[in-house]
Scaffold this active site. Structure first.
Site, PDB file in Angstrom:
ATOM      1  N   GLY A  68       0.888  -1.319  -0.522  1.00 10.41           N
ATOM      2  CA  GLY A  68       0.166   0.420  -0.499  1.00 10.41           C
ATOM      3  C   GLY A  68       0.521   1.481   0.254  1.00 10.41           C
ATOM      4  N   ARG A  79      13.391  10.329  -3.111  1.00 11.17           N
ATOM      5  CA  ARG A  79      14.263  10.902  -3.249  1.00 11.17           C
ATOM      6  C   ARG A  79      15.672  10.729  -2.588  1.00 11.17           C
ATOM      7  NH1 ARG A  79      14.669  15.209  -0.319  1.00 11.17           N
ATOM      8  NH2 ARG A  79      14.989  17.689  -1.404  1.00 11.17           N
ATOM      9  N   ARG A  84       1.725  -5.099  -5.652  1.00 11.88           N
ATOM     10  CA  ARG A  84       1.705  -6.635  -4.762  1.00 11.88           C
ATOM     11  C   ARG A  84       1.461  -7.352  -6.116  1.00 11.88           C
ATOM     12  NH1 ARG A  84      -2.353  -3.783  -1.094  1.00 11.88           N
ATOM     13  NH2 ARG A  84      -1.341  -3.317   0.420  1.00 11.88           N
ATOM     14  N   ASP A 113       5.120  -5.303   6.438  1.00 11.42           N
ATOM     15  CA  ASP A 113       5.677  -5.863   6.327  1.00 11.42           C
ATOM     16  C   ASP A 113       5.533  -6.625   5.294  1.00 11.42           C
ATOM     17  OD1 ASP A 113       2.591  -6.325   6.835  1.00 11.42           O
ATOM     18  OD2 ASP A 113       2.559  -7.016   8.441  1.00 11.42           O
ATOM     19  N   THR A 128       4.634   2.622   5.862  1.00 12.05           N
ATOM     20  CA  THR A 128       3.428   2.910   5.622  1.00 12.05           C
ATOM     21  C   THR A 128       2.336   2.974   6.263  1.00 12.05           C
ATOM     22  OG1 THR A 128       2.355   0.937   6.753  1.00 12.05           O
ATOM     23  CG2 THR A 128       4.012   0.706   7.119  1.00 12.05           C
ATOM     24  N   ASP A 148      -0.214   2.728   8.868  1.00  8.21           N
ATOM     25  CA  ASP A 148      -0.137   1.380   9.721  1.00  8.21           C
ATOM     26  C   ASP A 148       0.875   1.964  10.777  1.00  8.21           C
ATOM     27  OD1 ASP A 148      -2.499   1.108   8.552  1.00  8.21           O
ATOM     28  OD2 ASP A 148      -1.208  -0.816   7.502  1.00  8.21           O
ATOM     29  N   ASP A 206       2.909  -0.278  11.950  1.00  8.87           N
ATOM     30  CA  ASP A 206       2.765  -1.604  12.735  1.00  8.87           C
ATOM     31  C   ASP A 206       4.017  -2.368  12.603  1.00  8.87           C
ATOM     32  OD1 ASP A 206       2.389  -1.714   9.758  1.00  8.87           O
ATOM     33  OD2 ASP A 206       0.896  -3.268   9.984  1.00  8.87           O
ATOM     34  N   ARG A 214      -6.263  -2.847  10.678  1.00 12.59           N
ATOM     35  CA  ARG A 214      -6.685  -3.817  10.918  1.00 12.59           C
ATOM     36  C   ARG A 214      -6.133  -5.158  11.847  1.00 12.59           C
ATOM     37  NH1 ARG A 214      -6.685  -5.745   4.311  1.00 12.59           N
ATOM     38  NH2 ARG A 214      -8.153  -3.927   4.372  1.00 12.59           N
ATOM     39  N   ARG A 227      -4.402   7.641   2.388  1.00 11.86           N
ATOM     40  CA  ARG A 227      -2.859   7.045   2.202  1.00 11.86           C
ATOM     41  C   ARG A 227      -2.869   7.887   1.232  1.00 11.86           C
ATOM     42  NH1 ARG A 227      -1.840   1.970   3.039  1.00 11.86           N
ATOM     43  NH2 ARG A 227      -3.733   0.789   3.578  1.00 11.86           N
TER      44      ARG A 227
END
Lengths: 327, 327, 327, 327
Positions: free
Chosen positions: D14, D24, D75, D106, D129, D131, D133, D175, D260
């Site tokens: 994502g 850059r 992906r 991840d 990301t 997230d 996470d 999530r 995003r």
């Protein structure tokens, strides 16, 4: 120290985004601990003028997103004299206030330290200033927002710079510290960043600008901290560059007071919320004469003398990053 | 005039938000009419320097939201001489270009008019300038965005002004026209608005500020167009107010070049799209020596001499609204 | 009608950015005309509940930049019955209020018309709704801000769309009118725009998407008004496209309520200021049962029955511009 | 390992704001170390498709402020098979590329770890990301921007919520992790924050909402992470609340993909710049199979297996702050 039942909160010195969020947090943390909470208008001057207002959890609704400080801020000359502080102390007693939370920068903490020791009155500080120049805390409330404000402003200037093949000198805040300039300069993709901690010298600057012009750059942004040696007189510096680098049209923009305002960033809102809770927690633990700061992931308690006297150093590694980014 | 098969587009003069959207529109309207389209770099200078680039519908993707102009802009001294214009004309011929679309302000249209008449070459103009000072069109591209930029900046300054009981003088663009100052001043809730079209006089300003201070106002914003009589020297004006109105702390902020940049507002994007289509439509209809403008809900065609020579007047009713709003 | 000395102002229906600016303008225009002014909480329901607050020029400071309405808004079922309106009327009399200014959309004006005629009570309306669906005014307060909000949101979505070669369906407000979708769609550079006024049909949409995919487009945004025929069930439409156009990954975003909020644009602040002044001016002239609108550069007075019953038509020329822009 | 002379950089998974700034930085750090640098389009899939582009210091100008990733992301299913990775490896060899920098989350690092070990090929990761996470780094690139986007969106929703006395359920990303919900919830002044790490239960939620309604709150925002137990089905939860708390009008907004995108915050731009330099530095030191992260003030090197497998825990102290803030 007796059990604390009633606290007062004030904002002092230059305002910064997130001060309202910090007041809100102190008010709600007071409610959480079943303390009553009063706001003081216009910083220390409000203590002297007996300008108090009762605040409950609902009084601070819809304030977290607002710049400035609804309690207003000021610099108080009277508070610098013992007579003024006496009056302030008498007003605190008369209002049955047991402890004080002050939100501001090093001037604020200097006053807090003197006052707290003079009257043995519990005072806890929260760092609220865009300058990020307080020792013992990674960040001050308002700094992150100010960086975003500067970067958004320079993004706009870059539109014009690159449309016209211009060189822009952009002055940002920072009389003694280059943190805002260095970080916003990297964030804005500046060609050069002039900070008080380093004296670049006009010749070295010119050489560097010529090199990058030769490397194919057609427009440039130079971010200048207001306290930088050669950037202090920004118009003179602009003239010097214009005379020696005629390929560019050289322009100056001084960002000024827009840097102090605006709706706080999420980071500053969360930081203010954490530090406000930390301040009331500290008072409940019987602590005083300390600033509540953040160190890595933890809320920490820092004696005023360390917060005030220590010297933050510029991050040399970040200067290297800035140099590489402007290659 | 022969059938038009190939057109060129350029941006000239000060850049404004939405110029990219206007280029994009000219390019796509060309594709719609099965014309080929070339971009010219750096305005009229690019015609002289033979600096062309072919543009198709895909070349302009992801440009509508960007400030500035990817074709770059410049003021060309060479184009002011017949010799320069001859060279420009020869390059247009050499590149088989049949018509020209120029995006800019009155300087741009003055050049376009001379060039078009001199060589009997089809030229159509699109008003792109933040100043909204072109006759025959309600709005110029970039003006709406600049107003929002100014208002957002003053919103930030107001945070500080009201936190500190300060009076701020904020200088905005407008050498000859007070439109930006008047509209952004109303939008930002300014106490006073100083515009070139009216000479307020320092004494009347001072009286008004004193009255509003007495009516309970504790902070104030004064918006000053750069061309205003008493506001021209803004530092001097600030000093005058400070000396005569000591209750306030008086501060100055010059907004400067941030007003020219930024992602265009929806209005400016739609306007740019409409005018770009209108420009190519006009060329297809055999029109020339005109600016494409907007009048109420309609896209209109305005001869260059009207666009340039006419004088826009300040809206007296809007001045009354401003006066009432600052009561 | 007796001389008006005291007026009340309320906001009703869905809130829109600039309602606060409109209230502020009514309050200050009242002060200008030496009228006293009361605010009514929660629209017509507040009339019934006798929920009034006195407002003076200082009460509305620092409100011009805030979204929503500090007088709050609501839809009142009671006011739809004669008994409710009787109560409202009695409360107006009891509070010695001579005239009413209502800020809202067509539902608000329908109520105002009935009430005004029923009790021969002076009522003037100000169009405050993001939908721009009121007849007799070029713009409603909040519409311009909503367009900017939508365009900024889609700018963000486009980052993701073009990074991932995705097709996004973005639902925007507009149950009966496609104005928001059409203008924001052009502003955001949408590939297709689906509006209630036109039934595109799924097959034609699919053909068009395939054509543009073949022309080299790798990502796409489709803006869908919530009331569009084929876009009404946006998930179903997304599934249909996904099944028939497997090259794209199809995603849906419903912008929802963020479109109603936010700090108003400069245009909406100025419009609100003008219309508020116009409303009080009209009452002073003895006018009633009218909406204050804007027509080209003039503030105009429009009878409620025209404001409500007329039908605004979609701008066919703008649809053509949208088509050309997505070439 | 031979001396590194040529590196490739890609973005995968994502997209997140700041990915362009990270590319850059890798490109300019390569130039600084006299390495040549190639970009790979569409993540791992681009390795397989041999989709490379040479990048020099000038190629990445004017990218630092742009959301998304100009190298695009995807992906890749093929890369999950040995055959696909073989092809990728052959293409890297054929292009004489000595090392790879991957920017993503991840999933990206899992692929990088397998690939690096399989072919003994130098790979370094940068956490990009929204997230946050990833284990071993305080922050991931894009997280700070996403928090600001969420908070700005909820600020708009709050305008409407407080104008109408409504309760809003706002779904944000997350999530498995509640970081975005918890921080943006505090930042936005949410009444309740529902996160996957804690199962509040519908009854406890309802009790809490009733308590705060009784304490005088007239509108509320509940921030819901998409992976929360009771918030997963947000429409169902809204219906449940509506039925049991009829005083409020309950509304749902799903923020979706706007989270995003957007121009990265200053923090994310600086972080991306630091990590890009850190990645190239690490490769020059002969390091591989690591992620470059940030720990307090230092750039750190974290083995992929730790970055992927470790589990970040929610900050219990921050949950307490959230609870106190919604008092």
């Amino acid at each position: 120290m007796n059990k604390i039942q009633k606290i007062a909160v004030l904002t002092s010195g230059g305002d910064s985004p997130g001060m309202n969020a910090a007041i809100r947090s102190v008010v709600r943390a007071s409610a959480y601990h079943n303390l009553s909470c009063f706001g003081v208008y216009r910083g220390y001057q409000g203590l002297i003028d007996n300008s108090f207002i009762e605040l409950n959890a609902r009084s601070v609704k819809n304030t977290i997103n607002r710049g400035g400080t609804f309690l207003k801020s000021a610099r108080s000359k009277e508070f610098m004299d013992k007579a003024g502080r006496d009056k302030a102390y008498q007003n605190l007693l008369a209002n049955h206030i047991d402890a004080l939370v002050v939100i501001g920068g090093d001037g604020t903490f200097t006053g807090a330290r003197i006052f707290g020791e003079e009257f043995n009155f519990p005072v806890v500080g929260i760092p609220g200033t865009i300058d990020n120049d307080i020792n013992g805390t990674d960040f001050t409330i308002g700094y992150d927002t100010a960086l975003n404000t500067v970067v958004e402003a320079i993004d706009k200037i870059r539109d014009t710079a690159s449309s016209h093949d211009r060189l822009f000198l952009v002055e940002v805040m920072g009389r003694d510290a280059g943190d805002i300039a260095l970080n916003s300069g990297i964030g804005a993709g500046a060609e050069e960043i002039l900070i008080p901690e380093e004296d670049m010298g006009t010749e070295r600057l010119l050489d560097s600008l010529k090199r990058s012009r030769n490397s194919g750059k057609t427009s440039s942004i130079i971010v200048v901290a207001e306290g930088d040696q050669i950037g202090k007189n920004i118009t003179k510096l602009a003239d010097f560059i214009q005379v020696n680098l005629t390929e560019y049209e050289v322009k100056v923009t001084v960002l000024g007071h827009i840097q102090r305002g605006g709706s706080p960033s999420c980071y500053d809102r969360v930081l203010a919320s954490r530090l406000g809770v930390g301040a009331v927690d500290a008072l409940m633990e019987g602590k005083s004469h300390i600033m509540i700061g953040v160190n890595h992931k933890e809320v920490v308690q820092v004696p005023f003398e360390i917060a005030i006297n220590g010297e933050k150093k510029i991050d040399e590694k970040l200067i290297r990053v800035a140099d590489i980014m402007s290659i």
